[in-house]
Design an enzyme around this catalytic site. Structure first.
Site, PDB file in Angstrom:
ATOM      1  N   CYS A   1       0.822  -1.213   0.000  1.00 49.89           N
ATOM      2  CA  CYS A   1       0.000   0.000   0.000  1.00 49.89           C
ATOM      3  C   CYS A   1       0.863   1.274   0.000  1.00 49.89           C
ATOM      4  CB  CYS A   1      -0.995  -0.057   1.159  1.00 49.89           C
ATOM      5  SG  CYS A   1      -2.445   0.953   0.850  1.00 49.89           S
TER       6      CYS A   1
ATOM      7  N   HIS B   1      -3.339  -5.216   1.675  1.00 49.25           N
ATOM      8  CA  HIS B   1      -2.682  -5.418   2.980  1.00 49.25           C
ATOM      9  C   HIS B   1      -2.720  -6.879   3.433  1.00 49.25           C
ATOM     10  CE1 HIS B   1      -2.149  -1.260   4.634  1.00 49.25           C
ATOM     11  NE2 HIS B   1      -3.073  -0.972   3.729  1.00 49.25           N
TER      12      HIS B   1
ATOM     13  N   GLU C   1      -0.935  -8.382   5.507  1.00 51.01           N
ATOM     14  CA  GLU C   1      -0.602  -8.519   6.935  1.00 51.01           C
ATOM     15  C   GLU C   1      -1.827  -8.377   7.830  1.00 51.01           C
ATOM     16  OE1 GLU C   1      -0.244  -5.908   5.160  1.00 51.01           O
ATOM     17  OE2 GLU C   1      -0.615  -4.113   6.351  1.00 51.01           O
TER      18      GLU C   1
HETATM   19  N1  GLN Z   1      -3.670   6.398   1.109  1.00 48.33           N
HETATM   20  C1  GLN Z   1      -2.360   6.164   1.650  1.00 48.33           C
HETATM   21  C2  GLN Z   1      -1.311   6.982   0.895  1.00 48.33           C
HETATM   22  O1  GLN Z   1      -1.589   7.491  -0.160  1.00 48.33           O
HETATM   23  C3  GLN Z   1      -2.002   4.683   1.598  1.00 48.33           C
HETATM   24  C4  GLN Z   1      -2.989   3.911   2.444  1.00 48.33           C
HETATM   25  C5  GLN Z   1      -2.464   2.642   3.026  1.00 48.33           C
HETATM   26  O2  GLN Z   1      -1.252   2.405   3.103  1.00 48.33           O
HETATM   27  N2  GLN Z   1      -3.370   1.841   3.515  1.00 48.33           N
HETATM   28  O3  GLN Z   1      -0.236   7.122   1.368  1.00 48.33           O
END
Ligand code: GLN
Length: 206
Positions: free
Chosen positions: A79, A187, A189
Site C-alpha cells: 500500500c 494489505h 498482513e
Molecule cells: N492512502 C495512503 C497513501 O496514499 C495509503 C494507504 C495505506 O497504506 N493503507 O499514502
C-alpha cells in the site's frame, strides 16, 4: 533463517512483525540506517506515504534503502510501501523511485470506500498447501493505490477481478514484481493469510 526488516516509522508495521514471527522469521523494526545491515529482506508497510517518506528522509533512510534496492536486495512494499517504491505518483513527495511503475494514490476513494475482494494471484500457487490451493487471496484495500502504468521492467502479479471497475476499466494491476522488488496495493498482513508473506520470503531466498 531469514532475518526480515520491517520499516517501522509509521503505519501497519507491527502486523507484519506479528505475521512474520508466527512464520518463525526473525524480524527487526527498522528506524535507523544501521539497522539495515544484516538483513535478508525488507518490508515497507502501509500507512500514509507522505509521512513515511518525510520521516525516511529525516532519518537518513532513503539513500541506503534505494541503493539496496538498486543492488537487487529483496524489498516488498504494501500500500503506502508500494507508493514509495514507485518511480512516479504524479505528486511531489519523497519516493524511493526504484520500481518501473506509475502509481495513483487513493485510487478507490476515501477511507469509507475501503473494501475486500478475492484475488486470483497465480504466483501464490507455488507456496499454497492443502485447503489454500485455489482459494482466492483476501485483497484488503484501505485507501489503496493502484498501478496506473506498468513499465517494461515490471510484471503484474495480480489484477482486480472484472466486476471491480476503476473509471470504467477492468483488470487494474494491484500487485507487481521487478526482480526482487514486490509491491501490493492491498494489505496481506491484516488478513491472517500468510501466503503472500511466504511468497515474498521465497523470492528473497531465491
Ligand atoms: N492512502 C495512503 C497513501 O496514499 C495509503 C494507504 C495505506 O497504506 N493503507 O499514502
Amino acid at each position: 533463517m531469514t532475518r526480515c526488516g520491517v520499516l517501522a516509522l509509521q503505519g501497519a508495521f507491527i502486523e507484519h512483525v506479528q505475521l512474520l514471527s508466527a512464520l518463525g522469521v526473525d524480524t527487526v523494526q527498522v528506524r535507523r540506517p544501521d539497522q539495515l545491515s544484516g538483513l535478508d529482506a525488507l518490508i515497507i508497510p502501509g500507512g500514509e506515504s507522505t509521512s513515511v517518506g518525510k520521516l525516511a528522509v529525516a532519518y537518513g533512510l532513503v539513500e541506503p534503502i534505494r541503493r539496496m534496492a538498486q543492488e537487487g536486495f529483496p524489498i516488498w512494499g504494501t500500500c503506502a510501501g508500494m507508493i514509495l517504491l514507485a518511480r512516479d505518483v504524479g505528486f511531489g513527495q519523497p519516493l524511493l523511485g526504484v520500481m518501473d511503475i506509475v502509481v495513483r494514490r487513493n485510487a478507490f476513494g476515501r477511507q469509507v470506500d475501503s473494501f475486500e475482494v478475492g484475488l486470483d494471484i497465480p504466483v501464490l500457487r507455488t507456496v499454497s498447501t492443502g485447503a489454500e490451493c485455489g482459494r482466492p487471496f483476501p485483497g484488503l484495500f484501505i485507501r489503496a493505490p493502484l498501478v496506473e502504468r506498468l513499465g517494461p521492467a515490471a510484471e503484474a502479479l495480480a489484477r482486480l477481478p472484472d466486476d471491480v471497475r476503476i473509471a470504467g476499466q477492468a483488470g487494474a494491476v494491484v500487485a507487481a514484481r521487478q526482480g526482487k522488488l514486490v509491491a501490493t496495493a492491498f494489505h496481506p498482513e491484516l488478513t491472517g493469510d500468510s501466503r503472500f508473506h511466504r511468497y515474498f520470503l521465497a523470492v528473497a531466498g531465491s
